[in-house]
Scaffold this motif. Structure first.
Motif, PDB file in Angstrom:
ATOM      1  N   ASP A 113      41.858  45.622  30.022  1.00 53.58           N
ATOM      2  CA  ASP A 113      42.126  45.235  31.411  1.00 53.58           C
ATOM      3  C   ASP A 113      41.902  43.748  31.664  1.00 53.58           C
ATOM      4  O   ASP A 113      41.892  43.315  32.818  1.00 53.58           O
ATOM      5  CB  ASP A 113      41.216  46.049  32.345  1.00 53.58           C
ATOM      6  CG  ASP A 113      41.454  47.541  32.222  1.00 53.58           C
ATOM      7  OD1 ASP A 113      42.634  47.933  32.097  1.00 53.58           O
ATOM      8  OD2 ASP A 113      40.465  48.307  32.239  1.00 53.58           O
ATOM      9  N   ALA A 114      41.694  42.993  30.617  1.00 52.15           N
ATOM     10  CA  ALA A 114      41.423  41.565  30.746  1.00 52.15           C
ATOM     11  C   ALA A 114      42.663  40.758  30.367  1.00 52.15           C
ATOM     12  O   ALA A 114      43.030  40.704  29.183  1.00 52.15           O
ATOM     13  CB  ALA A 114      40.244  41.171  29.853  1.00 52.15           C
ATOM     14  N   PRO A 115      43.332  40.126  31.311  1.00 53.22           N
ATOM     15  CA  PRO A 115      44.528  39.345  30.972  1.00 53.22           C
ATOM     16  C   PRO A 115      44.272  38.261  29.928  1.00 53.22           C
ATOM     17  O   PRO A 115      45.173  37.932  29.150  1.00 53.22           O
ATOM     18  CB  PRO A 115      44.922  38.723  32.316  1.00 53.22           C
ATOM     19  CG  PRO A 115      44.390  39.671  33.341  1.00 53.22           C
ATOM     20  CD  PRO A 115      43.099  40.182  32.767  1.00 53.22           C
ATOM     21  N   LEU A 240      34.430  40.114  34.500  1.00 53.62           N
ATOM     22  CA  LEU A 240      34.038  39.478  33.249  1.00 53.62           C
ATOM     23  C   LEU A 240      34.379  40.396  32.082  1.00 53.62           C
ATOM     24  O   LEU A 240      34.427  41.616  32.227  1.00 53.62           O
ATOM     25  CB  LEU A 240      32.529  39.193  33.239  1.00 53.62           C
ATOM     26  CG  LEU A 240      31.969  38.272  34.321  1.00 53.62           C
ATOM     27  CD1 LEU A 240      30.465  38.086  34.143  1.00 53.62           C
ATOM     28  CD2 LEU A 240      32.670  36.920  34.324  1.00 53.62           C
ATOM     29  N   VAL A 241      34.579  39.791  30.921  1.00 55.92           N
ATOM     30  CA  VAL A 241      34.858  40.558  29.713  1.00 55.92           C
ATOM     31  C   VAL A 241      34.089  39.929  28.554  1.00 55.92           C
ATOM     32  O   VAL A 241      33.896  38.710  28.528  1.00 55.92           O
ATOM     33  CB  VAL A 241      36.380  40.607  29.423  1.00 55.92           C
ATOM     34  CG1 VAL A 241      36.928  39.214  29.114  1.00 55.92           C
ATOM     35  CG2 VAL A 241      36.697  41.567  28.286  1.00 55.92           C
ATOM     36  N   VAL A 250      33.003  36.217  29.705  1.00 54.31           N
ATOM     37  CA  VAL A 250      33.862  35.180  30.287  1.00 54.31           C
ATOM     38  C   VAL A 250      34.735  35.800  31.374  1.00 54.31           C
ATOM     39  O   VAL A 250      34.986  37.010  31.378  1.00 54.31           O
ATOM     40  CB  VAL A 250      34.758  34.532  29.212  1.00 54.31           C
ATOM     41  CG1 VAL A 250      33.913  33.752  28.221  1.00 54.31           C
ATOM     42  CG2 VAL A 250      35.607  35.576  28.493  1.00 54.31           C
ATOM     43  N   PRO A 251      35.199  34.984  32.332  1.00 49.32           N
ATOM     44  CA  PRO A 251      36.085  35.494  33.391  1.00 49.32           C
ATOM     45  C   PRO A 251      37.358  36.110  32.803  1.00 49.32           C
ATOM     46  O   PRO A 251      38.084  35.462  32.041  1.00 49.32           O
ATOM     47  CB  PRO A 251      36.377  34.250  34.228  1.00 49.32           C
ATOM     48  CG  PRO A 251      35.185  33.366  34.011  1.00 49.32           C
ATOM     49  CD  PRO A 251      34.801  33.583  32.580  1.00 49.32           C
ATOM     50  N   ALA A 252      37.636  37.349  33.173  1.00 45.88           N
ATOM     51  CA  ALA A 252      38.701  38.116  32.521  1.00 45.88           C
ATOM     52  C   ALA A 252      40.104  37.624  32.855  1.00 45.88           C
ATOM     53  O   ALA A 252      41.037  37.854  32.088  1.00 45.88           O
ATOM     54  CB  ALA A 252      38.564  39.588  32.900  1.00 45.88           C
ATOM     55  N   HIS A 297      44.101  34.305  24.951  1.00 45.17           N
ATOM     56  CA  HIS A 297      44.817  33.734  26.103  1.00 45.17           C
ATOM     57  C   HIS A 297      45.816  34.704  26.706  1.00 45.17           C
ATOM     58  O   HIS A 297      46.178  35.727  26.103  1.00 45.17           O
ATOM     59  CB  HIS A 297      45.515  32.433  25.714  1.00 45.17           C
ATOM     60  CG  HIS A 297      46.585  32.547  24.661  1.00 45.17           C
ATOM     61  ND1 HIS A 297      47.879  32.882  24.959  1.00 45.17           N
ATOM     62  CD2 HIS A 297      46.535  32.353  23.318  1.00 45.17           C
ATOM     63  CE1 HIS A 297      48.595  32.884  23.844  1.00 45.17           C
ATOM     64  NE2 HIS A 297      47.791  32.567  22.824  1.00 45.17           N
ATOM     65  N   ARG A 298      46.225  34.363  27.916  1.00 47.15           N
ATOM     66  CA  ARG A 298      47.255  35.122  28.609  1.00 47.15           C
ATOM     67  C   ARG A 298      48.619  34.754  28.030  1.00 47.15           C
ATOM     68  O   ARG A 298      48.775  33.751  27.329  1.00 47.15           O
ATOM     69  CB  ARG A 298      47.232  34.809  30.113  1.00 47.15           C
ATOM     70  CG  ARG A 298      45.941  35.177  30.793  1.00 47.15           C
ATOM     71  CD  ARG A 298      45.974  34.839  32.262  1.00 47.15           C
ATOM     72  NE  ARG A 298      46.970  35.615  32.988  1.00 47.15           N
ATOM     73  CZ  ARG A 298      46.797  36.102  34.207  1.00 47.15           C
ATOM     74  NH1 ARG A 298      45.645  35.896  34.856  1.00 47.15           N
ATOM     75  NH2 ARG A 298      47.728  36.790  34.805  1.00 47.15           N
TER      76      ARG A 298
END
Length: 501
Positions: A113-115, A240-241, A250-252, A297-298
């Protein structure tokens, strides 16, 4: 409702016409920063560079995305935080301060669920130079990432410590970090990890959501969690993830995350760099080495950067805007918590970090000196050179009002005070410092000692402007708007729709 990601923030800017897509290929070598610098100086739209010349990449460069409008630098952040359009600076500060009083713990999400985990590269697939890090100023020591959040371990908080320290790229897996002793994360490295000959895990988060960038720029007290304050500021938990190669979180929704470690006892060159004061800061220093172990990364990541220096004089950039929109409300909260009856504490808009304006009562002789002493010996000791104290009814966000207070109410003989001559710690960046004052290049620390100063621009009597005069000004501005002038030009119209200044 607050935005949840950096790209949602960019979308909100696009809706209001505050971004401009550059479709033609632009070089990362000075050209992207030159375009951004001109946009900053002319208060134009924020440039989004879709194509990078000579590089096959899906990454988009974004020049100074956090820069606010020159007249109202808090405006973009107000929108990102879900506040109504057209807030006055005072109302923006009041609402941010309210949110800082209610920290909200983050929420841990699954990797799926973390982009920021859309693409994961480790081992031989790690290639820092596959991203278009910009060469920002002519004379810089190399290509830089200078608009990111660093996540580092902290023994007092569950989610680590967040801060900002620029990073110069060296090759496909190494960079040097500007870790100056005296700040929390560098102290953790120099006084804990390196003496034990242990690598310190670090994550560099690029393109985080706005509240993350804000809290990384604030003076969050030791033992308190930036992640929780970011949640309070957002009025919702920050997702966070866990990292791939360490136990940091870190921010997801970040665009890009560099995971790695700082190698003990190892140094690489860093700088010179065109710093936030608006000049080329040197000499080249030896700084700790950041070894990158993984990149996540996204899809089609957005990579922001800041043209430092353009926030000094008469322009804004990302760092100067973050000072006004984030550090100012945070400092106001801190001073009130320390027992000082301050109305607002605000960085002087066009000096980036060195000059602050504080509106406050002066209940007894010596009060301003006590207040200055508190700040200079705690969180403001490194970056702030001097304060201007003004009356509570003077708007410290209005440079004209502050200049008027200095010109009319500060007595050159009695109201200019030098403080702590040759005894005050100083970040080694000001142009007036000699190379010796900027510290040892061998150990990468500052030995600078200097003086601080403050100006007492408060009055001894009643405010000059009466309520009746304020109402007259407001009516006059309303008449001009009815006649067709742009309402954004008039400060008193901020009081419309029930908003108080």
């Amino acid at each position: 409702m607050s935005v949840d990601s950096f790209r949602d923030y960019l979308d909100s800017l696009e809706e209001t016409g505050w971004t401009r897509t550059v479709e033609q290929p632009v070089s990362w070598d000075l050209e992207a920063s030159a375009v951004t610098m001109l946009a900053n100086l002319r208060d134009g739209p924020i440039p989004v560079f879709e194509s990078i010349a000579g590089l096959e990449t899906e990454t988009t460069l974004v020049g100074d995305p956090y820069r606010g409008p020159r007249a109202r630098p808090w405006e973009h952040f107000a929108r990102a935080l879900g506040f109504s359009d057209g807030l006055s600076g005072r109302t923006y500060y009041d609402r941010v301060i309210d949110r800082l009083h209610t920290p909200t713990e983050p929420r841990v999400v699954d990797q799926r669920d973390a982009p920021c985990k859309t693409t994961i590269r480790t081992g031989d697939d790690v290639d820092l130079l596959s991203f278009p890090w910009p060469y920002i100023h002519e004379g810089d020591g190399g290509r830089y990432s200078n608009l990111h959040t660093i996540v580092a371990p902290d023994p007092d908080t569950e989610w680590g410590r967040w801060s900002s320290h620029r990073m110069m790229l060296h090759d496909d897996s190494q960079a040097s970090l500007l870790l100056l002793a005296g700040e929390q994360v560098p102290n953790r490295y120099y006084y804990d990890y390196e003496p034990r000959d242990e690598p310190m895990p670090i994550a560099v988060v690029v393109g985080a959501e706005p509240t993350v960038e804000c809290t990384a720029d604030m003076w969050i007290p030791t033992g308190r969690s930036e992640a929780a304050f970011a949640g309070g500021l957002k009025d919702a938990p920050v997702d966070l993830v866990e990292c791939e190669t360490s136990d940091l979180y870190v921010p997801a929704t970040a665009e890009l995350v560099l995971e790695g470690h700082v190698r003990p006892g190892d140094r690489l060159d860093e700088g010179p760099f065109g710093d936030y004061f608006g000049y080329m800061n040197g000499p080249r220093r030896s700084m700790p080495v950041f070894e990158v172990d993984a990149i996540t990364h996204r899809q089609e990541p957005r990579l922001p950067f800041c043209v430092e220096g353009t926030g000094v004089g008469y322009g804004q950039n990302s760092s100067s805007t973050l000072r006004v929109a984030a550090a100012g409300p945070d400092a106001t909260v801190g001073l009130r918590a320390a027992g000082f009856d301050v109305e607002l504490a605000v960085p002087w808009r066009f000096t980036s970090r060195t000059v602050w304006v504080i509106s406050t009562e002066r209940p007894y002789p010596g009060y301003l000196h006590e207040l200055a002493n508190f700040i200079f010996t705690t969180w403001g000791m490194l970056h702030i050179d001097f304060f201007v104290f003004v009356d509570p009814d003077v708007d410290p966000l209005d440079p004209r009002a502050v200049l008027s207070a200095i010109a009319l109410d500060a007595d050159p003989d009695a109201d200019f005070h030098q403080f702590g001559v040759e005894r005050m710690p100083k970040v080694p960046l000001n142009i007036y410092q000699t190379p010796d004052e900027k510290g040892s290049a061998d150990v990468g620390t500052s030995k600078a000692k200097t003086a601080k100063a403050y100006i007492d621009a408060t009055t001894d009597g009643d405010p000059v402007e009466s309520t009746a005069a304020a109402e007259t000004r407001k009516r006059a501005q309303e008449r001009l708007v009815e006649a067709g002038l742009d309402p954004a030009q008039f400060d008193r119209l901020d009081e419309r729709e029930g908003e108080s200044r």
